[in-house]
Design a protein around this motif. Structure first.
Motif, PDB file in Angstrom:
ATOM      1  N   LEU A   1      41.659  55.932  50.021  1.00  0.00           N
ATOM      2  CA  LEU A   1      42.522  55.724  48.860  1.00  0.00           C
ATOM      3  C   LEU A   1      42.654  54.234  48.538  1.00  0.00           C
ATOM      4  CD1 LEU A   1      45.411  58.244  49.651  1.00  0.00           C
ATOM      5  CD2 LEU A   1      43.381  58.606  48.247  1.00  0.00           C
ATOM      6  N   SER A   2      42.865  53.936  47.265  1.00  0.00           N
ATOM      7  CA  SER A   2      43.033  52.549  46.832  1.00  0.00           C
ATOM      8  C   SER A   2      44.381  52.007  47.319  1.00  0.00           C
ATOM      9  CB  SER A   2      42.988  52.475  45.308  1.00  0.00           C
ATOM     10  OG  SER A   2      44.137  53.098  44.744  1.00  0.00           O
TER      11      SER A   2
ATOM     12  N   VAL B   1      51.589  57.334  47.488  1.00  0.00           N
ATOM     13  CA  VAL B   1      51.516  58.672  48.063  1.00  0.00           C
ATOM     14  C   VAL B   1      52.522  58.845  49.196  1.00  0.00           C
ATOM     15  CG1 VAL B   1      49.088  58.934  47.489  1.00  0.00           C
ATOM     16  CG2 VAL B   1      49.734  58.052  49.745  1.00  0.00           C
ATOM     17  N   GLN B   2      52.732  60.103  49.591  1.00  0.00           N
ATOM     18  CA  GLN B   2      53.587  60.377  50.731  1.00  0.00           C
ATOM     19  C   GLN B   2      52.986  59.761  51.989  1.00  0.00           C
ATOM     20  OE1 GLN B   2      53.370  64.359  52.507  1.00  0.00           O
ATOM     21  NE2 GLN B   2      52.256  65.023  50.659  1.00  0.00           N
TER      22      GLN B   2
ATOM     23  N   VAL C   1      48.593  58.141  53.615  1.00  0.00           N
ATOM     24  CA  VAL C   1      48.238  56.723  53.486  1.00  0.00           C
ATOM     25  C   VAL C   1      46.814  56.454  53.967  1.00  0.00           C
ATOM     26  CG1 VAL C   1      48.732  54.397  54.339  1.00  0.00           C
ATOM     27  CG2 VAL C   1      50.598  55.866  53.542  1.00  0.00           C
ATOM     28  N   ASN C   2      46.419  57.056  55.074  1.00  0.00           N
ATOM     29  CA  ASN C   2      45.074  56.844  55.607  1.00  0.00           C
ATOM     30  C   ASN C   2      44.131  58.003  55.291  1.00  0.00           C
ATOM     31  OD1 ASN C   2      45.689  54.321  56.899  1.00  0.00           O
ATOM     32  ND2 ASN C   2      46.841  55.498  58.418  1.00  0.00           N
ATOM     33  N   PHE C   3      44.469  58.740  54.261  1.00  0.00           N
ATOM     34  CA  PHE C   3      43.722  59.938  53.884  1.00  0.00           C
ATOM     35  C   PHE C   3      42.339  59.581  53.351  1.00  0.00           C
ATOM     36  CE2 PHE C   3      42.641  63.048  50.509  1.00  0.00           C
ATOM     37  CZ  PHE C   3      42.589  64.199  51.275  1.00  0.00           C
ATOM     38  N   GLU C   4      41.304  60.298  53.830  1.00  0.00           N
ATOM     39  CA  GLU C   4      39.961  60.197  53.292  1.00  0.00           C
ATOM     40  C   GLU C   4      39.548  61.577  52.811  1.00  0.00           C
ATOM     41  OE1 GLU C   4      37.087  58.360  55.763  1.00  0.00           O
ATOM     42  OE2 GLU C   4      38.400  56.706  56.353  1.00  0.00           O
TER      43      GLU C   4
ATOM     44  N   SER D   1      46.882  67.290  58.740  1.00  0.00           N
ATOM     45  CA  SER D   1      47.415  65.956  58.503  1.00  0.00           C
ATOM     46  C   SER D   1      48.081  65.846  57.133  1.00  0.00           C
ATOM     47  CB  SER D   1      46.287  64.921  58.627  1.00  0.00           C
ATOM     48  OG  SER D   1      45.738  64.928  59.924  1.00  0.00           O
ATOM     49  N   ILE D   2      47.524  66.510  56.129  1.00  0.00           N
ATOM     50  CA  ILE D   2      48.101  66.448  54.785  1.00  0.00           C
ATOM     51  C   ILE D   2      49.558  66.911  54.783  1.00  0.00           C
ATOM     52  CG2 ILE D   2      48.038  67.540  52.494  1.00  0.00           C
ATOM     53  CD1 ILE D   2      44.991  67.408  52.636  1.00  0.00           C
TER      54      ILE D   2
END
Length: 366
Positions: free
Chosen positions: A4-5, A12-13, A17-20, A124-125
């Motif tokens: 994510l940018s 985001v929640q 934050v470290n979501f790919e 994780s989401i």
């Protein structure tokens, strides 16, 4: 797909934050053996039944929210009640709803990687803590003793048989013990069950364990990956949870019609499935022979419609197969525990012939 940018990370929640995003690494090629699809042509009688069913759909009407006609036919197939079935928009929706319904903050998932990456992703989401019991680095077998010990302190567990991407199976006795040990909900993902030995089917455990969910899909053996339809079998009160958290009208009318035609004509796929199993045996024998010749490749036994192979310079082999031979396989070489590995779908005989010839040529060049 990238991470994510910075702007999105600020908005985001926290769990994202470290979501790919999940990335299947698709490329346009002549032969696609990367996604474990059934690459065979659909049997003519089934294709005709599907097209007839689709032509009768009233597109101006909303679909049946619970896909009750399809649900009833699936229940008849598995000798259970319709109340034991929930249909979803592919197995992926049902996996996600598993975490929405039973996971979340303060909940822990027992996971056994390397396995399907969406388990960790979806957990994780929704903020589920992931407790990983790593598989054996050489055999990819689950450490059953460690898993059963860990299961006593988790809220949900998921295991796959045959496992994706390793192709190995787990015993019914282990699943039986896992359901006993886990105080929460256990899901067994049987997306590839039709390619497996029936002795490893876990459906018989449903009468004994009311905390067991079994997941199936039409995307693999039955060739409906583009239609997106899966289902679970579980106790009625578990089905009630899935019904409560699902998106309204998530399974569209065309999907319901096509899947219903497939269920009614499922025996027509027997020849196709048998052919895939036969080709699976041939590929294993030929790759094993390459290893016996001293070439840098190893293949693990599989009960699914794919193989996991470890090969020297895997990323370069993947690229050469794609760019020089127009054959796409899945590159897992950078995934922890799968270093140097490629996953290869069992295709048609002609597709497999081209794949094997390309691999032999590339290995001898290196």
């Amino acid at each position: 797909m990238s991470e994510l940018s910075p702007r999105m990370k600020a908005l985001v929640q926290p769990t994202l934050v470290n979501f790919e995003p999940y990335d299947p690494n698709f490329s346009e090629t002549k032969i696609n053996l990367s996604a474990n699809e059934n690459t065979h042509v659909m049997p003519e009688q089934v294709k005709a039944a599907v097209l007839e069913a689709l032509s009768a759909v009233e597109l101006n009407r909303y679909p049946d929210p619970m896909a009750n006609e399809l649900r009833a036919e699936i229940a008849k197939w598995h000798n259970v009640s319709p109340e034991n079935i929930c249909v979803g928009n592919g197995g992926d929706e049902l996996l996600f709803n598993f975490f929405v319904g039973f996971g979340g903050a303060g909940r822990t998932l027992l996971n056994c990687p390397p396995c399907f990456s969406e388990y960790d992703l979806f957990g994780s989401i929704v903020g589920t803590e992931i407790l990983n019991i790593e598989r054996d680095s050489e055999t990819f077998e689950i450490d059953e003793e460690a898993a059963l010990k860990a299961a006593k302190d988790v809220n949900l567990a998921i295991v796959t048989t045959p496992n994706n991407p390793t192709g190995d199976v787990i015993s019914v006795d282990f699943v039986d013990s896992l359901c006993d040990a886990c105080p929460g909900i256990v899901m067994v993902d049987e997306a590839y069950a039709e390619f497996n030995n029936p002795n490893f089917f876990c459906e018989s455990l449903l009468k004994k364990h009311d905390n067991l969910i079994i997941l199936h899909t039409f995307s693999k053996a039955f060739g409906l990956a583009g239609v997106r339809c899966g289902y679970i079998i579980a106790a009625p009160d578990i089905i009630d949870v899935f019904a409560a958290v699902r998106q309204v009208y998530s399974v569209n009318s065309l999907t319901q019609a096509a899947a219903l035609a497939i269920v009614k004509n499922r025996e027509a796929f027997r020849e196709v499935i048998d052919d895939i199993k036969s080709e699976r045996a041939r590929i294993f024998a030929e790759i094993s022979a390459l290893e016996a010749e001293g070439l840098p490749i190893h293949v693990w036994p599989s009960e699914a419609n794919f193989y996991l192979v470890r090969v020297k310079n895997a990323a370069e082999i993947h690229k050469a197969l794609r760019d020089d031979y127009s054959i796409l396989v899945r590159d897992f070489s950078r995934v922890p525990g799968l270093e140097g590995c490629l996953r290869i779908t069992v295709g048609t005989r002609s597709e497999n012939d081209e794949l094997l010839a390309a691999i032999k040529s590339l290995l001898k060049e290196n």
